[in-house]
Design an enzyme around this catalytic site. Structure first.
Site, PDB file in Angstrom:
ATOM      1  CB  SER A  29      -0.879  -0.047   1.048  1.00 42.92           C
ATOM      2  OG  SER A  29      -1.974   0.875   1.322  1.00 42.92           O
ATOM      3  CG  ASN A  30      -0.198   4.599  -1.518  1.00 43.40           C
ATOM      4  OD1 ASN A  30      -0.961   5.539  -0.785  1.00 43.40           O
ATOM      5  ND2 ASN A  30      -0.853   3.959  -2.381  1.00 43.40           N
ATOM      6  CB  ALA A  31       2.329   7.411   3.461  1.00 43.51           C
ATOM      7  CB  ALA A  95      -2.239   7.441  -3.638  1.00 40.75           C
TER       8      ALA A  95
END
Ligand code: C5P
Length: 224
Positions: A29-31, A95
């Site tokens: 995943s991402n932030a 995102a």
């Protein structure tokens, strides 16, 4: 109170990260915090729009006055966006993970005796923004808006992205770690609408949302 500028308009807003499984307990995943998406959804709802908010698992995922559609993976986000169409406005703040693990394991991956790490192979996720931008007239929302998170050469990358994605407007920001944009309350936007690039300067994500919502209202008024 009189009528609101976006009364009767429908909007889809994507937000947050996506989560791509490796096995039943692990993911990539991402932030993304979802802060910008929530602010935009609330700014549109406050102006009377009916907002369908398609969100990955984000810290900020509950805009007031919106229909909330939670998803996990990019494929689920794509399906949710397609199911939410038609719409007058579509804004892609999420995102989205560019790649997913080609074959997520059905059971938790185990360490083998030799300690050899697993090899993951990836495949590309669909580009949800480009897909909606390239829908035939009649199915395509009248106003399709993308975001670009870049770490350098902001304007060049943003112009290319606007053309490649086929959206009407693109909001680009610099997300180099020192900018603090990812997860932070503030950002700095360069707004592109095809010909012109406008530097909005440093402002909060709430101010970005207000300014964008005002601009959307003005544009839709001009279109009708
Ligand atoms: O290509 P890039 O990820 O930089 O493009 C960013 C824009 O495209 C954002 O508006 C994002 O929400 C959207 N996007 C998407 N689906 C993807 C990748 C990006 O909708 N798979």
């Amino acid at each position: 109170a009189g009528p609101l500028p976006l009364d009767g308009k429908t909007a889809i807003v994507t937000s947050g990260p996506t989560r791509e499984p490796i096995d039943p307990v692990r993911y990539i995943s991402n932030a993304s915090s979802g802060r910008q998406g929530v602010a935009i959804a609330e700014a549109l709802a406050a102006r009377g729009a009916l907002v369908k908010f398609v969100t990955g698992p984000a810290e900020h995922a509950r805009p007031k006055g919106c229909q909330i559609i939670p998803v996990e993976t990019a494929l689920e986000m794509e399906a949710a966006v397609n199911a939410a169409l038609p719409a007058d406005i579509a804004i892609f703040t999420a995102a989205v993970a560019d790649w997913r693990v080609a074959e997520p394991a059905d059971a938790k991956l185990k360490k083998d005796a030799s300690g050899t790490p697993p090899e993951l192979s990836f495949i590309a996720n669909p580009d949800i923004l480009a897909g909606v931008s390239h829908l035939p007239a009649g199915e395509r929302p009248g106003l399709v808006i993308g975001f670009a998170a870049e770490t350098g050469n902001l304007l060049t990358h943003a112009r290319n992205k606007l053309a490649r994605k086929g959206c009407d407007w693109l909001l680009a920001n610099d997300v180099s770690p020192e900018s603090g944009v990812f997860g932070g309350t503030d950002t700095e936007i360069v707004f592109l609408d095809g010909q012109d690039a406008e530097d909005w300067g440093p402002m909060s994500k709430v101010e970005v949302a207000e300014r964008l919502a005002e601009r959307i209202a003005t544009r839709l008024e001009a279109l009708t």
